[in-house]
Write an enzyme that holds these catalytic residues in place. Structure first.
Site, PDB file in Angstrom:
ATOM      1  NE  ARG A 172     -12.670   4.284  28.708  1.00  0.00           N
ATOM      2  CZ  ARG A 172     -13.297   5.017  29.642  1.00  0.00           C
ATOM      3  NH1 ARG A 172     -14.275   5.831  29.278  1.00  0.00           N
ATOM      4  NH2 ARG A 172     -12.959   4.958  30.904  1.00  0.00           N
ATOM      5  CE  LYS A 185      -9.610   6.822  31.894  1.00  0.00           C
ATOM      6  NZ  LYS A 185     -10.286   8.129  31.758  1.00  0.00           N
ATOM      7  CD  GLU A 225     -12.440  14.601  26.780  1.00  0.00           C
ATOM      8  OE1 GLU A 225     -13.099  14.144  27.726  1.00  0.00           O
ATOM      9  OE2 GLU A 225     -11.755  13.900  26.028  1.00  0.00           O
TER      10      GLU A 225
HETATM   11  C1  LIG Z   1     -11.458   8.752  31.703  1.00  0.00           C
HETATM   12  C2  LIG Z   1     -11.784  10.015  31.007  1.00  0.00           C
HETATM   13  C3  LIG Z   1     -13.069  10.587  31.055  1.00  0.00           C
HETATM   14  C4  LIG Z   1     -14.197  10.005  31.878  1.00  0.00           C
HETATM   15  O1  LIG Z   1     -14.564   8.734  31.447  1.00  0.00           O
HETATM   16  P1  LIG Z   1     -15.448   7.812  32.402  1.00  0.00           P
HETATM   17  O2  LIG Z   1     -15.510   6.518  31.686  1.00  0.00           O
HETATM   18  O3  LIG Z   1     -16.757   8.452  32.536  1.00  0.00           O
HETATM   19  O4  LIG Z   1     -14.724   7.746  33.706  1.00  0.00           O
HETATM   20  C5  LIG Z   1     -13.303  11.743  30.333  1.00  0.00           C
HETATM   21  N1  LIG Z   1     -12.327  12.337  29.614  1.00  0.00           N
HETATM   22  C6  LIG Z   1     -11.086  11.828  29.555  1.00  0.00           C
HETATM   23  C7  LIG Z   1     -10.072  12.524  28.747  1.00  0.00           C
HETATM   24  C8  LIG Z   1     -10.771  10.662  30.251  1.00  0.00           C
HETATM   25  O5  LIG Z   1      -9.538  10.169  30.181  1.00  0.00           O
END
Ligand SMILES: *Cc1c(COP(=O)(O)O)cnc(C)c1O
Length: 339
Positions: free
Chosen positions: A80, A183, A219
């Site tokens: 990622r 991210k 989300e």
């Molecule tokens: C990091 C993140 C998540 C959760 O991802 P995980 O890999 O499950 O920790 C969900 N939404 C956003 C916007 C994120 O940055």
């Protein structure tokens, strides 16, 4: 082990002994460096400070009953970070370098990995930033990759209890073809005001809607959304949503338990039909949601019991935690050892 009151730890920064760093210069990654310094000295004209050339990751390591330290799906975080880096034109550490740095940071700070009984864990934060003197808007020529860690407490101190969420009707966190799926810090800057306002009004979470039509659930700021009904786990599919590794794991477990899994649009009108709902991410695994309030209409949508997480959410939460702590077998090969 360090003399820390593990049970009083929350989710926050705690100083540990070491962090691990690696520089990208002259077109190549260097060797891993061990640092005891908590601060960075970077050029004031670095692209991470001005143009948001920044990406990060979050994952956890767990000490099992056998004393072994288990890392949960680190390879997925490595992948990622590469996709995040590509979207904002940064050089990414190759997956092998990423894992080497993660394992090294854990081993060096082994005494900070909480004991099994505490229910706490070691949070691992890999960070990638563009550095070096550069005024014009263009990708940096130099990058710094850092991995630091902090012991964090069990998320649910008062038990696995549902929270209330607020629909975000004013702000967007990510544009339809923007950076929502990677991210990067910019998404967090865009979402911070929503989460802050939700907290001020007594909500644990703000839930974003799709930016284009405002008809579908997107989300939460730092967590994916899911709903459950008729033995079906439903989570929104959209380009704006960050592919949560926790959500992916929950979908796998749900299928394994015989549930149907659907990744599709969730229209707002569907919310009242859910028997269970929640946010999911590394920090909490699942935050069960028992009510979603819409500030524009004043409508409050109740989901399940107000004070008790639903049966599927509880099962999925327990099953995932059991794999993470080594209490249950690891049929999907999610665990690696920090060796
Ligand atoms: C990091 C993140 C998540 C959760 O991802 P995980 O890999 O499950 O920790 C969900 N939404 C956003 C916007 C994120 O940055």
């Amino acid at each position: 082990m360090k003399n820390i009151d593990w049970s009083s730890l929350g989710f926050g920064y705690t100083k540990t002994d070491y962090n691990v760093r690696c520089h990208y210069r002259n077109g190549a990654w260097g060797t891993l460096e061990i640092s005891t310094d908590e601060t960075l000295s970077i050029h004031m004209s670095s692209t991470c400070l001005h143009y948001g050339q920044e990406a990060f990751e979050g994952l956890k390591a767990f000490r099992g009953k056998d004393g072994k330290i288990r890392v949960f799906r680190g390879e997925e975080n490595a992948r990622r970070m590469i996709s995040s880096a590509e979207r904002v034109m940064m050089q990414a550490p190759p997956a092998a370098l990423f894992m080497e740095a993660v394992n090294k940071a854990i081993r060096l700070n082994e005494e900070f990995v909480p004991p099994y009984e505490s229910g706490a864990s070691l949070y691992i934060r890999p960070l990638l930033i563009g550095v070096g003197p550069q005024m014009g808007v263009a990708p940096a020529r130099e990058y710094l990759f850092i991995v630091f860690v902090a012991p964090v407490g069990p998320y649910f101190k008062a038990g696995f209890k549902p929270v209330k969420a607020m629909l975000e009707r004013v702000y967007d966190r990510a544009a339809p073809n923007g950076t929502g799926h990677v991210k990067v810090g910019g998404n967090y800057a865009a979402g911070m005001l929503s989460t802050h306002e939700a907290h001020e009004k007594g909500y644990a979470l703000a839930i974003f809607l799709d930016a284009k039509e405002k008809k579908y659930i997107d989300e939460c700021g730092p967590a994916n959304f899911f709903g459950i009904k008729n033995n079906t786990y439903i989570t929104p599919a959209a380009r704006t949503i960050l592919p949560s590794i926790t959500n992916d794991s929950l979908m796998t477990l749900a299928e394994h338990l015989g549930m149907t899994v659907e990744r599709r649009k969730i229209p707002l009108e569907e919310l009242p039909t859910f028997e269970e709902a929640g946010g999911c991410g590394t920090a909490a695994v699942i935050s069960p949601v028992s009510a979603i309030d819409d500030p524009t209409t004043g409508q409050s949508i109740a989901i399940g019991a107000p004070d008790k997480a639903g049966p599927w959410s509880t099962r999925l939460y327990n099953d995932l935690r059991a794999i993470q702590y080594g209490d249950a077998p690891d049929p999907f090969h999610w665990i690696s050892f920090a060796e």
